[in-house]
Design a protein around this motif. Structure first.
Motif, PDB file in Angstrom:
ATOM      1  N   CYS A  37      36.373  19.641   3.948  1.00  0.00           N
ATOM      2  CA  CYS A  37      35.492  19.022   4.946  1.00  0.00           C
ATOM      3  C   CYS A  37      36.291  18.338   6.051  1.00  0.00           C
ATOM      4  CB  CYS A  37      34.594  17.980   4.281  1.00  0.00           C
ATOM      5  SG  CYS A  37      34.088  18.390   2.592  1.00  0.00           S
ATOM      6  N   HIS A  41      34.978  16.735   9.547  1.00  0.00           N
ATOM      7  CA  HIS A  41      34.559  15.342   9.332  1.00  0.00           C
ATOM      8  C   HIS A  41      35.731  14.375   9.261  1.00  0.00           C
ATOM      9  CE1 HIS A  41      30.318  16.271   8.863  1.00  0.00           C
ATOM     10  NE2 HIS A  41      30.661  17.292   8.094  1.00  0.00           N
ATOM     11  N   HIS A  81      28.148  25.354   3.510  1.00  0.00           N
ATOM     12  CA  HIS A  81      29.170  24.588   2.786  1.00  0.00           C
ATOM     13  C   HIS A  81      28.601  24.046   1.475  1.00  0.00           C
ATOM     14  CE1 HIS A  81      32.598  24.524   5.427  1.00  0.00           C
ATOM     15  NE2 HIS A  81      31.769  24.485   6.443  1.00  0.00           N
TER      16      HIS A  81
END
Ligand code: HEC
Length: 101
Positions: A37, A41, A81
């Motif tokens: 991620c 992010h 995801h």
């Protein structure tokens, strides 16, 4: 003779450092999963332009991931995801991000 001792010492050093790496991974089981991620992010959840995960609780992140997984939330990127993980893995990822400062 000392040459042999020196290479033994190097081998021993390698063995010790791989044990430390293994322990670090055991101590943070969610980090390896969460590394998937980071690109969007950020490593601490403060993404480079994408929704920030920083400051959210484990439950909030987990709930959002389950909504994405159901396909009812979001624009599709996160659904893909979220679908790839088991509940257990989503909990580990959520716990890991919630613990970042
Ligand atoms: C390709 C870039 C990308 C990757 C990789 C990615 N995300 Fe996302 N994420 C997004 C985008 C874009 C949104 C906002 C999308 C939406 O609302 O549909 C989002 C939204 C979220 C949200 C909701 C945040 C909020 O405030 O509503 C959470 C939670 C989340 N992502 C967690 C994760 C986790 C955990 C991973 C790793 C398993 C991950 N994301 C991987 C792009 C990404």
């Amino acid at each position: 003779m000392w040459k042999r001792t020196a290479s033994m010492a190097v081998l021993f050093g390698l063995a010790v450092s791989s044990v430390q790496v293994a322990q670090a991974q055991v101590a943070q089981p969610g980090r390896l999963l969460a590394s998937n991620c980071f690109q969007c992010h950020g490593t601490n959840g403060k993404g480079p332009g994408f929704d920030s995960l920083a400051g959210k609780s484990t439950n909030e992140i987990y709930k959002e991931l389950k909504e994405f997984q159901s396909g009812k939330e979001g624009n599709g990127i996160m659904a893909k995801h979220a679908m790839a993980y088991t509940d257990e893995q989503l909990k580990l990822i959520s716990t890991w991000f919630a613990a970042q400062k």
